[in-house]
Design a protein around this motif. Structure first.
Motif, mmCIF file in Angstrom:
data_model
loop_
_atom_site.group_PDB
_atom_site.id
_atom_site.type_symbol
_atom_site.label_atom_id
_atom_site.label_comp_id
_atom_site.label_asym_id
_atom_site.label_seq_id
_atom_site.Cartn_x
_atom_site.Cartn_y
_atom_site.Cartn_z
ATOM 1 N N ARG A 1 1.935 -2.507 3.059
ATOM 2 C CA ARG A 1 1.080 -1.924 3.350
ATOM 3 C C ARG A 1 0.532 -1.725 4.845
ATOM 4 O O ARG A 1 0.456 -1.468 6.441
ATOM 5 N N TYR B 1 1.357 4.707 -3.164
ATOM 6 C CA TYR B 1 0.855 6.120 -4.065
ATOM 7 C C TYR B 1 0.530 5.562 -5.070
ATOM 8 O O TYR B 1 1.564 5.904 -6.416
ATOM 9 N N PRO B 2 -0.661 5.456 -5.803
ATOM 10 C CA PRO B 2 -1.270 5.650 -7.292
ATOM 11 C C PRO B 2 -0.685 6.495 -7.336
ATOM 12 O O PRO B 2 -0.546 5.945 -8.877
ATOM 13 N N ASP B 3 -0.969 7.644 -7.902
ATOM 14 C CA ASP B 3 -0.811 8.696 -8.525
ATOM 15 C C ASP B 3 0.595 8.992 -8.657
ATOM 16 O O ASP B 3 1.268 9.894 -9.883
ATOM 17 N N ARG B 4 1.691 8.149 -8.031
ATOM 18 C CA ARG B 4 2.268 8.360 -7.885
ATOM 19 C C ARG B 4 3.580 9.726 -7.827
ATOM 20 O O ARG B 4 4.194 10.255 -7.781
ATOM 21 N N ALA C 1 3.555 2.392 -6.048
ATOM 22 C CA ALA C 1 2.411 2.419 -6.297
ATOM 23 C C ALA C 1 1.690 2.099 -4.977
ATOM 24 O O ALA C 1 0.089 2.031 -4.835
ATOM 25 N N VAL C 2 1.987 1.354 -4.388
ATOM 26 C CA VAL C 2 0.788 0.332 -2.588
ATOM 27 C C VAL C 2 0.160 1.751 -2.317
ATOM 28 O O VAL C 2 -0.448 1.245 -1.846
ATOM 29 N N GLU D 1 1.752 -6.220 -1.448
ATOM 30 C CA GLU D 1 0.612 -4.853 -1.343
ATOM 31 C C GLU D 1 0.489 -5.482 0.451
ATOM 32 O O GLU D 1 0.510 -4.298 0.578
ATOM 33 N N SER E 1 6.887 -0.410 -6.266
ATOM 34 C CA SER E 1 6.042 -1.091 -5.592
ATOM 35 C C SER E 1 5.853 0.062 -4.905
ATOM 36 O O SER E 1 4.779 0.535 -3.926
ATOM 37 N N ARG F 1 1.765 -10.374 -6.426
ATOM 38 C CA ARG F 1 1.485 -8.532 -5.710
ATOM 39 C C ARG F 1 0.287 -8.456 -4.840
ATOM 40 O O ARG F 1 0.839 -7.847 -4.384
#
Length: 172
Positions: free
Chosen positions: A19, A120-123, A117-118, A15, A115, A11
């Motif tokens: 990025r 867009y952590p709030d999706r 969420a990397v 990530e 992936s 992970r």
């Protein structure tokens, strides 16, 4: 970028690489595969919402080479200003057949697009699914579509059926 569906062991590296790609190119393309091949092939963009203000895009049930080409075509055309409305046919993605876009339900983000969420952590991001017909031009929701084709290309809307597709528009 090909990503294997597996545990959290890779992970951090994934990530960092995602990025880096998004920061340098504005987006990344992920081709996700299951080592046991229980799930259909999955290819999607990451970063186009943040970088270009257009929905992310996903293909399901399309082999990774074609899926990557379709996602890249969407990104290039979107970056050049073209916008894609769900339910309408679009030429130029496949040689002789149109493709259609449908909005992906946010309920599918966690299961299908881990992936994401990397970035867009709030999706909370919009996504469209690029759907392709079979070689005869049948869509997976049409009654005569081959069963294996239907199963390999699930429609990721809230209902699991096309919600924007209008066959009358396609005939015009």
């Amino acid at each position: 970028m090909r990503v294997r569906r597996e545990g959290n062991g890779h992970r951090v590296r994934l990530e960092t690489e995602l990025r880096s790609r998004v920061d340098s190119a504005g987006y990344a393309v992920l081709a996700v595969f299951d080592p046991e091949e229980e799930a259909p092939p999955l290819t999607y963009s990451l970063g186009v919402w943040r970088s270009f203000g257009v929905p992310e895009v996903v293909t399901v049930g399309v082999d990774h080479d074609l899926g990557t080409a379709l996602v890249e075509e969407y990104v290039c055309r979107s970056r050049d200003g073209e916008r894609f409305k769900p339910g309408r046919p679009y030429a130029g993605f496949l040689d002789d057949l149109p493709v259609i876009f449908e909005r992906v339900s946010p309920a599918h983000h966690a299961d299908w697009l881990g992936s994401a969420a990397v970035l867009y952590p709030d999706r909370a991001f919009p996504m469209v699914q690029l759907l392709v017909p079979d070689p005869l031009g049948l869509w997976p929701w049409q009654p005569d579509a081959p069963r294996d084709f239907v199963q390999s290309q699930p429609v990721l809307t809230a209902s699991g059926r096309p919600e924007s597709w209008n066959p009358e528009v396609e005939r015009q």
